[in-house]
Design a protein around this motif. Structure first.
Motif: not given
Length: 417
Positions: A355-358, A360-363
């Protein structure tokens, strides 16, 4: 004697906190009672509501409050004052100050410590922290970076959580960079930002004798650098424009660029410091997820700093498809994004941080700067990089290039290849 001193200080701090919280609850109850017309003629509105079936709720509340805060103090004391840590006399003040600091962090996570509704709580807790910091930091040598780490944790970290500004009358959310502030406020914020840079510099140039605090420093460095970069950009483009002149803006922009380059070098060296710290229990396999989060955040901010540097190279007619900045940016971007070779986000996602990885990638992918350089590298350097925005469409390249015609014009006057 160390524990007795800490116990005495903790008792004083807890009683002050109890008084502060009690006053707030009484005021809230009084307003409620008066508003609902439930106060009888012989009832005191400032006490009504503390009695339940003839029993004193206040005594029960005070007992639970004091017990919980002493348990919190003991936990902090054991964590920071033991045979593995340094500067025990200083850490007496640190462990005690972590009690009021908890209030700042909680407010930082849900609102901001600068919210006018909570200033009556954060002002007294900050005053306690300032007193304890002044007493305790003197017991740590000037040459040790733990003093700066302590200062960051208590007086900057509660604001970095939600990117609120560091001023008690004005707090500007990240989404509203055009909010108007006074010249005095601007100067105050700029001075605070300069102090934050000094802290970052100290944590990367000074040694920290307490290796566990060194580990804390490494964990906090990426967010610290990210906050500095965001605020430096905001302060170089203040609104209204009469706060500072265009010449002053350019000087601030150039100065922040020079400092960001130093921060980028320090962040690039951070993995070596992480490897050294892996021998300590905080960085063992049990906490691999936390370690990968630190590394992912580090790569994210380095990419942001690289994009800032690429912009500066374009304006200086120094952009080149095969120079060091471009190569490093392309390599790191393709290692950061999911699906890339040895992607840090893939590794983080695979062990429970999806969840956090997605997020951060989206940001990163949906950032206009990221999109701009994805298009530029493809158009002028024939290099495909990972990280297409979810808003990309058939005409997305045109939508990226048209608003940046002036930058493109400068870019095309140089030796791109």
């Amino acid at each position: 004697m160390t524990f007795l001193k800490a116990f005495f200080l903790a008792t004083v701090v807890i009683l002050i906190l109890l008084t502060i919280v009690y006053i707030h609850i009484v005021i809230a109850l009084s307003i409620y009672n008066l508003a609902r017309y439930k106060v009888k003629e012989k009832k005191n509105p400032f006490l009504y509501g503390w009695e339940y079936k003839g029993k004193s709720v206040l005594k029960l509340f005070a007992s639970i409050f004091i017990l919980l805060h002493f348990l919190l103090f003991i936990d902090y004391y054991r964590s920071y004052i033991n045979e593995k840590t340094n500067y025990h006399d200083a850490k007496v003040y640190y462990a005690v100050g972590m009690i009021p600091h908890t209030y700042s962090v909680l407010l930082g996570r849900f609102v901001t410590p600068l919210n006018p509704l909570f200033l009556s709580i954060t002002k007294p807790t900050d005053a306690m922290k300032e007193y304890l910091f002044e007493k305790g930091s003197k017991l740590i040598p000037d040459t040790d970076g733990e003093r700066e780490l302590w200062e960051y944790e208590w007086f900057f970290y509660p604001y970095t959580i939600r990117f609120s500004d560091m001023y008690d009358k004005y707090y500007v959310k990240r989404l509203y960079p055009t909010a108007q502030i006074s010249k005095g406020t601007y100067d105050y914020l700029y001075k605070r930002l300069e102090r934050l840079y000094e802290i970052i510099e100290a944590l990367n140039t000074k040694k920290i004798a307490d290796l566990y605090r060194e580990a804390d420093s490494i964990k906090k460095m990426p967010l610290m650098a990210y906050y500095y970069r965001e605020k430096a950009q905001w302060l170089s483009q203040p609104t209204p424009t009469n706060i500072i002149s265009e010449v002053e803006k350019m000087k601030i922009w150039e100065k922040s660029g020079a400092l960001e380059r130093k921060i980028k070098v320090w962040l690039q060296a951070l993995p070596n410091r992480m490897d050294y710290q892996m021998q300590f229990q905080e960085w063992g396999n049990a906490n691999l997820k936390a370690l990968l989060k630190v590394e992912a955040t580090r790569q994210f901010i380095v990419l942001q700093l690289m994009q800032d540097e690429l912009y500066r190279e374009i304006y200086a007619n120094k952009f080149h498809c095969n120079n060091e900045t471009s190569r490093d940016y392309i390599n790191l971007r393709n290692r950061f994004i999911m699906g890339g070779k040895n992607s840090i986000l893939d590794r983080w996602s695979n062990i429970g941080g999806s969840k956090e990885a997605y997020i951060l990638q989206g940001d990163f992918k949906d950032d206009s700067n990221s999109d701009f350089f994805r298009v530029i590298l493809k158009k002028y350097c024939s290099v495909e990089v990972l990280g297409t925005s979810k808003y990309a469409s058939e005409f997305h390249e045109k939508n990226i290039l048209d608003p940046n015609k002036e930058i493109i014009k400068i870019l095309e006057t140089g030796d791109i290849k």
